[in-house]
Design a protein around this motif. Sequence first.
Motif, PDB file in Angstrom:
ATOM      1  N   THR A 172      50.919  63.231 128.461  1.00 19.06           N
ATOM      2  CA  THR A 172      50.813  62.561 129.754  1.00 19.06           C
ATOM      3  C   THR A 172      51.796  61.412 129.900  1.00 19.06           C
ATOM      4  N   ASP A 173      52.620  61.197 128.889  1.00 21.43           N
ATOM      5  CA  ASP A 173      53.593  60.105 128.897  1.00 21.43           C
ATOM      6  C   ASP A 173      54.782  60.547 128.056  1.00 21.43           C
ATOM      7  N   PRO A 174      56.004  60.164 128.430  1.00 20.11           N
ATOM      8  CA  PRO A 174      57.163  60.574 127.628  1.00 20.11           C
ATOM      9  C   PRO A 174      57.059  60.196 126.156  1.00 20.11           C
ATOM     10  N   ALA A 175      56.353  59.110 125.858  1.00 22.54           N
ATOM     11  CA  ALA A 175      56.217  58.682 124.461  1.00 22.54           C
ATOM     12  C   ALA A 175      55.526  59.733 123.608  1.00 22.54           C
ATOM     13  N   LYS A 176      54.691  60.569 124.231  1.00 22.02           N
ATOM     14  CA  LYS A 176      53.970  61.568 123.460  1.00 22.02           C
ATOM     15  C   LYS A 176      54.871  62.705 122.978  1.00 22.02           C
ATOM     16  N   PHE A 177      56.023  62.885 123.608  1.00 20.01           N
ATOM     17  CA  PHE A 177      56.943  63.900 123.124  1.00 20.01           C
ATOM     18  C   PHE A 177      57.672  63.417 121.874  1.00 20.01           C
ATOM     19  N   ALA A 178      57.619  62.118 121.623  1.00 21.88           N
ATOM     20  CA  ALA A 178      58.235  61.579 120.408  1.00 21.88           C
ATOM     21  C   ALA A 178      57.335  61.750 119.200  1.00 21.88           C
ATOM     22  N   ASP A 179      56.037  61.457 119.363  1.00 19.21           N
ATOM     23  CA  ASP A 179      55.141  61.625 118.202  1.00 19.21           C
ATOM     24  C   ASP A 179      54.625  63.060 118.112  1.00 19.21           C
ATOM     25  N   GLY A 180      54.617  63.783 119.235  1.00 21.70           N
ATOM     26  CA  GLY A 180      54.400  65.221 119.196  1.00 21.70           C
ATOM     27  C   GLY A 180      52.993  65.700 118.948  1.00 21.70           C
ATOM     28  N   ALA A 208      45.349  54.324 124.044  1.00 22.18           N
ATOM     29  CA  ALA A 208      44.407  53.245 124.381  1.00 22.18           C
ATOM     30  C   ALA A 208      44.331  53.019 125.887  1.00 22.18           C
ATOM     31  N   GLU A 209      45.467  52.988 126.540  1.00 19.09           N
ATOM     32  CA  GLU A 209      45.475  52.758 127.990  1.00 19.09           C
ATOM     33  C   GLU A 209      44.782  53.903 128.726  1.00 19.09           C
ATOM     34  N   ARG A 210      44.996  55.120 128.271  1.00 14.31           N
ATOM     35  CA  ARG A 210      44.361  56.278 128.908  1.00 14.31           C
ATOM     36  C   ARG A 210      42.844  56.220 128.719  1.00 14.31           C
ATOM     37  N   ILE A 211      42.403  55.852 127.529  1.00 13.84           N
ATOM     38  CA  ILE A 211      40.968  55.746 127.261  1.00 13.84           C
ATOM     39  C   ILE A 211      40.338  54.703 128.178  1.00 13.84           C
ATOM     40  N   VAL A 212      40.962  53.538 128.280  1.00 18.65           N
ATOM     41  CA  VAL A 212      40.404  52.477 129.122  1.00 18.65           C
ATOM     42  C   VAL A 212      40.387  52.900 130.590  1.00 18.65           C
ATOM     43  N   ARG A 213      41.488  53.499 131.047  1.00 16.81           N
ATOM     44  CA  ARG A 213      41.571  53.890 132.453  1.00 16.81           C
ATOM     45  C   ARG A 213      40.524  54.935 132.820  1.00 16.81           C
ATOM     46  N   LEU A 214      40.382  55.963 132.008  1.00 11.11           N
ATOM     47  CA  LEU A 214      39.461  57.042 132.348  1.00 11.11           C
ATOM     48  C   LEU A 214      38.006  56.655 132.099  1.00 11.11           C
ATOM     49  N   THR A 215      37.758  55.834 131.092  1.00  5.54           N
ATOM     50  CA  THR A 215      36.389  55.362 130.878  1.00  5.54           C
ATOM     51  C   THR A 215      35.943  54.476 132.026  1.00  5.54           C
ATOM     52  N   THR A 216      36.844  53.643 132.508  1.00  5.94           N
ATOM     53  CA  THR A 216      36.528  52.796 133.650  1.00  5.94           C
ATOM     54  C   THR A 216      36.183  53.634 134.880  1.00  5.94           C
ATOM     55  N   ALA A 217      36.990  54.660 135.132  1.00  9.87           N
ATOM     56  CA  ALA A 217      36.732  55.534 136.283  1.00  9.87           C
ATOM     57  C   ALA A 217      35.411  56.263 136.119  1.00  9.87           C
ATOM     58  N   LEU A 218      35.148  56.750 134.909  1.00 11.48           N
ATOM     59  CA  LEU A 218      33.902  57.466 134.655  1.00 11.48           C
ATOM     60  C   LEU A 218      32.695  56.552 134.845  1.00 11.48           C
ATOM     61  N   LYS A 219      32.771  55.348 134.288  1.00 14.03           N
ATOM     62  CA  LYS A 219      31.654  54.411 134.386  1.00 14.03           C
ATOM     63  C   LYS A 219      31.401  54.031 135.842  1.00 14.03           C
ATOM     64  N   ALA A 220      32.467  53.807 136.584  1.00 16.59           N
ATOM     65  CA  ALA A 220      32.303  53.470 138.003  1.00 16.59           C
ATOM     66  C   ALA A 220      31.683  54.625 138.772  1.00 16.59           C
TER      67      ALA A 220
END
Length: 225
Positions: A172-180, A208-220
């Motif tokens: 979901t982010d270009p950085a993930k293509f680096a760690d694979g 971490a950012e994805r976890i916080v973002r989606l958990t916040t949306a889910l909780k709301a």
Amino acid sequence: MGIFSRNRTNDSNGTETTTVSAPIKVAVVYYSSTGTIAEISKQIAQQAEKAGAEVRLLKAAELAPQAAIDSNPAWAANAAATADIPDATPDDIEWADAVVFGSPTRFGNVASQLKQFIDTLGGLWGEGKLADKVYSGFTSSATTHGGQESTLLALYNSFHHFGGIIVAPGYTDPAKFADGNPYGTSHVDGQGSNPVDETTREAARVQAERIVRLTTALKAGLATA
């Protein structure tokens, strides 16, 4: 995107008001022998805090005898360096809205220390208190193709039994293509010769950012359902 959810309601006079909920709560629970997973766990915790979450950084209790720890200088050094990090308890998992578990690869599977802690959660599971939380994971191995994906997939099996919601970083982010690794942050430590690098730190940030973002949306969403 901030981590505070804003719910609009009407008071008795019909006036619209806005309430701001508390930040989500994230427990980062890990086991680390020689320190790689400990370092990644700190990155996950720091990035979750930067994203606005309330975070508890916790470790699984050690099961190995002191003689085994003392026989490996890196293991002994990590044990001393992390002595002030509390051991995780079931109460920490009940407290959390999201739980991120970290484990080194042990023959393509989860380390026994972390698995033993997960096995203590049966009481919470029986009461339905592990359900509807967000779960995610991270890992490391000594070699490339050393079981990183299988370790995370094995870890995630437990979350299905919990009735949890698995939030993997995916690509979901270009950085993930680096760690694979779409299943979670992972690192190849080369038997201690490859310290945690910027690629792994960026992967930890994305997760971490994805976890916080989606958990916040889910909780709301659950709060207004």
